[in-house]
Design a protein around this motif. Structure first.
Motif, PDB file in Angstrom:
ATOM      1  N   ARG A 105      -2.423  -2.227 -11.428  1.00 47.31           N
ATOM      2  CA  ARG A 105      -2.567  -2.343  -9.973  1.00 47.31           C
ATOM      3  C   ARG A 105      -3.865  -1.661  -9.534  1.00 47.31           C
ATOM      4  O   ARG A 105      -4.267  -0.649 -10.122  1.00 47.31           O
ATOM      5  CB  ARG A 105      -1.380  -1.692  -9.252  1.00 47.31           C
ATOM      6  CG  ARG A 105      -0.071  -2.402  -9.583  1.00 47.31           C
ATOM      7  CD  ARG A 105       1.041  -1.938  -8.717  1.00 47.31           C
ATOM      8  NE  ARG A 105       0.848  -2.552  -7.404  1.00 47.31           N
ATOM      9  CZ  ARG A 105       1.115  -1.944  -6.264  1.00 47.31           C
ATOM     10  NH1 ARG A 105       1.586  -0.737  -6.233  1.00 47.31           N
ATOM     11  NH2 ARG A 105       0.906  -2.561  -5.134  1.00 47.31           N
ATOM     12  N   SER A 156       5.938  -9.860  -7.063  1.00 51.02           N
ATOM     13  CA  SER A 156       4.830  -9.613  -7.991  1.00 51.02           C
ATOM     14  C   SER A 156       5.328  -9.035  -9.319  1.00 51.02           C
ATOM     15  O   SER A 156       4.854  -9.426 -10.390  1.00 51.02           O
ATOM     16  CB  SER A 156       3.830  -8.655  -7.330  1.00 51.02           C
ATOM     17  OG  SER A 156       2.817  -8.302  -8.219  1.00 51.02           O
ATOM     18  N   LYS A 211       6.979 -11.748 -11.271  1.00 51.94           N
ATOM     19  CA  LYS A 211       5.974 -12.658 -11.838  1.00 51.94           C
ATOM     20  C   LYS A 211       5.413 -12.062 -13.127  1.00 51.94           C
ATOM     21  O   LYS A 211       5.237 -12.767 -14.118  1.00 51.94           O
ATOM     22  CB  LYS A 211       4.858 -12.898 -10.821  1.00 51.94           C
ATOM     23  CG  LYS A 211       3.810 -13.881 -11.260  1.00 51.94           C
ATOM     24  CD  LYS A 211       2.775 -14.129 -10.177  1.00 51.94           C
ATOM     25  CE  LYS A 211       1.718 -15.099 -10.661  1.00 51.94           C
ATOM     26  NZ  LYS A 211       0.676 -15.283  -9.653  1.00 51.94           N
TER      27      LYS A 211
END
Length: 183
Positions: A119, A131, A134
């Motif tokens: 991140r 997210s 995913k």
């Protein structure tokens, strides 16, 4: 065994920074869940801290060798059973809430740590569940993490996977300095 004794034992057997960090991540998540469930926080933290302590020194005998060492040191049987149960290949059934929680947080903690590192902020603040999910589907990302164990862990614990992910992420973020994700 006290927390300080457990920490000393971990550091005696484990020298790898990544394994030490993983132990702290799992300890952190275990402590949070113990608090949530009204259980003994120190006991659960010790289980999280020691679940892989023997891995570096005895990778082919993990967690069996660790269980022997912990038994010699007088660790409670339920704690040893939880540690044995965190590895599916042992065949040790996860009967207690502590054992189910250890299994549920082990792989997820490693995944979330890896996720934080990619991140831009290098932390787990304000993550979006979509997210994270995913990234879970991306088999090339954190490929050493067993996604099936993450799903099975949440199921065995009886918690929604999304809520579990967000809860563990918050726990880890709240201990960011200790696990190397300082803001």
């Amino acid at each position: 065994m006290t927390y300080d004794e457990a920490r000393s034992l971990l550091e005696t057997y484990t020298k790898s920074e990544s394994l030490l960090r993983h132990a702290i991540c799992v300890e952190t998540a275990m402590r949070c869940y113990a608090k949530k469930f009204g259980e003994d926080e120190e006991k659960w933290a010790i289980v999280g801290l020691l679940h892989d302590f023997d891995y570096e020194k005895y990778p082919d005998e993990h967690p069996y060798r660790g269980a022997e060492i912990l038994k010699e040191k007088g660790l409670d049987e339920d704690m040893i059973e939880a540690i044995l149960g965190h590895a599916n290949y042992t065949g040790v059934e996860r009967k207690t809430l502590m054992a189910k929680t250890l299994f549920a947080v082990d792989e997820l903690s490693g995944f979330l740590y890896a996720y934080a590192l990619v991140r831009p902020t290098k932390n787990l603040k304000d993550i979006k569940l979509k997210s994270v999910k995913k990234k879970l589907k991306d088999k090339a990302f954190a490929k050493g993490v067993n996604r099936e164990d993450i799903e099975l862990g949440a199921k065995e614990l009886g918690v929604d996977l999304g809520e579990h992910i967000l809860f563990v992420a918050e726990c880890l973020q709240n201990n960011a300095k200790a696990i190397g994700l300082e803001e």
